[in-house]
Design an enzyme around this catalytic site. Structure first.
Site, PDB file in Angstrom:
ATOM      1  N   ASP A  19       0.856  -1.180   0.000  1.00  0.00           N
ATOM      2  CA  ASP A  19       0.000   0.000   0.000  1.00  0.00           C
ATOM      3  C   ASP A  19       0.898   1.238   0.000  1.00  0.00           C
ATOM      4  O   ASP A  19       1.654   1.471   0.949  1.00  0.00           O
ATOM      5  CB  ASP A  19      -0.899  -0.017   1.235  1.00  0.00           C
TER       6      ASP A  19
ATOM      7  N   ASP B 108      -2.878   2.517  -6.007  1.00  0.00           N
ATOM      8  CA  ASP B 108      -1.871   2.592  -4.944  1.00  0.00           C
ATOM      9  C   ASP B 108      -1.771   1.364  -4.058  1.00  0.00           C
ATOM     10  O   ASP B 108      -1.052   1.385  -3.055  1.00  0.00           O
ATOM     11  CB  ASP B 108      -2.114   3.833  -4.074  1.00  0.00           C
ATOM     12  N   GLU B 109      -2.466   0.291  -4.380  1.00  0.00           N
ATOM     13  CA  GLU B 109      -2.320  -0.909  -3.553  1.00  0.00           C
ATOM     14  C   GLU B 109      -2.598  -2.164  -4.371  1.00  0.00           C
ATOM     15  O   GLU B 109      -3.331  -2.144  -5.365  1.00  0.00           O
ATOM     16  CB  GLU B 109      -3.222  -0.865  -2.321  1.00  0.00           C
TER      17      GLU B 109
END
Length: 356
Positions: free
Chosen positions: A8, A102-103
């Site tokens: 993350d 983003d993850e």
């Protein structure tokens, strides 16, 4: 036994802005357009200290943090960085399941680089991200997906947390049931009525009693409370739908729903910016004070290109709900679905992830 890593990126959008503009470093940065209808896309950790959070109305963020620097989002730039990060993931495994820009989850049970443990893989990935993008990422390592996601949040920002297989039960026991996937505020309240507030409380219940009270989800609760999660990492799983909804403190008439619909359209639209796929369908959801649910959808001829189109279509759908004028509504939701790849009118999301 699987070895799962959840990566993350820390305050991703805001961190990219601070990286690219040295004058923003150390300052409370809020990635959002200014205005009453705008919502926060991301907030730096300096801004979070004031209570600023993603999906919060921008006007609220401005009130909480008057010194905040507002930066309009640049999704093209964020997607370019996301591609860099995804390329790093793929050096280690082909089993990468993006959740957003983003993850991502990574299954490193067998990794390409021959590193002996999942922990070493996670450390290497974090260092490569730091060296090649000048950004920080947090990581969680565990034998199951939901555990890895909990772990990645454990030492944020810029942290690594590992849950070894023999530690799972002890780790889970004191956690709030709200940490379990699928347990939202409503389910949390239901469980609390039975005295179930922690995972340890939940684990003490008989599986058949959980099934009797909560149906099939009761079986799922039993498994997760015991650290059992057979969910596989599924590479490049395409987004099916994205939505945002709100339950009102006081029931509202239809004529009072406009502002809420516009705000929810903004939230849903912002959420789609985490994927390069485009939506063709807008969905409106309403729940009356009698708990009856109504949905309406519309698919225009072309793709939906901006938040104003989402708002306009959702408001049009509102007019198609033929209920008496005195009907009160306790919930409204706006969703986007029927996604397809750019240039392909109807995949791949742009990112995105024994000893451990």
């Amino acid at each position: 036994m699987r070895k799962i890593v959840h990566i993350d990126m820390d305050a991703f959008y805001a961190s990219v802005e601070q990286r690219d503009d040295p004058s923003l470093r150390g300052r409370p940065v809020v990635v959002a357009w200014r205005g009453k209808r705008s919502v926060v896309c991301a907030a730096s950790y300096e801004a979070r200290r004031f209570g600023v959070r993603s999906a919060m109305p921008a006007i609220t963020a401005e009130r909480l943090c008057p010194e905040a620097v507002f930066v309009p989002p640049d999704f093209g730039r964020y997607k370019a960085v996301s591609r860099q990060v995804r390329e790093i993931f793929l050096r280690h495994t082909d089993l990468v399941e993006p959740l957003s820009l983003d993850e991502a989850y990574l299954d490193v049970t067998r990794n390409k680089t021959g590193l002996p443990t999942a922990t070493r893989v996670a450390k290497t990935i974090r260092q490569q991200i730091r060296d090649e993008t000048q950004l920080n990422a947090s990581a969680g390592v565990a034998p199951a997906k939901f555990l890895a996601k909990i772990a990645s949040d454990w030492k944020k920002p810029n942290g690594l947390f590992v849950i070894q297989p023999h530690e799972v039960l002890d780790f889970l026991a004191p956690l709030s049931v709200a940490r379990i996937p699928g347990v939202g505020k409503v389910m949390e309240a239901k469980l609390a009525r039975y005295g179930i507030r922690s995972v340890g409380d939940l684990r003490s219940w008989d599986i058949f009693e959980l099934e009797r009270r909560f149906g099939r989800y009761g079986l799922r609760l039993h498994e997760l409370a015991h650290g059992i999660d057979h969910s596989e990492v599924k590479p490049d799983r395409p987004v099916q739908s994205i939505s945002a909804e709100d339950t009102f403190d006081i029931d509202r008439f239809r004529d009072e729903l406009g502002p809420a619909i516009r705000q929810l359209a903004e939230k849903a639209w912002q959420a789609t910016r985490k994927t390069e796929r485009l939506a063709r369908t807008v969905v409106l959801k309403l729940k009356t004070d009698q708990f009856k649910i109504y949905t309406r959808s519309i698919t225009p001829g072309d793709s939906i290109n901006n938040v104003d189109e989402v708002s306009a279509l959702a408001l049009l759908l509102l007019q198609r709900v033929e209920l008496p004028a005195d009907t009160r509504y306790r919930l409204v939701g706006v969703g986007l679905s029927n996604f397809y790849e750019p240039g392909q009118l109807g995949g791949q999301t742009e990112l995105f992830g024994n000893e451990f």
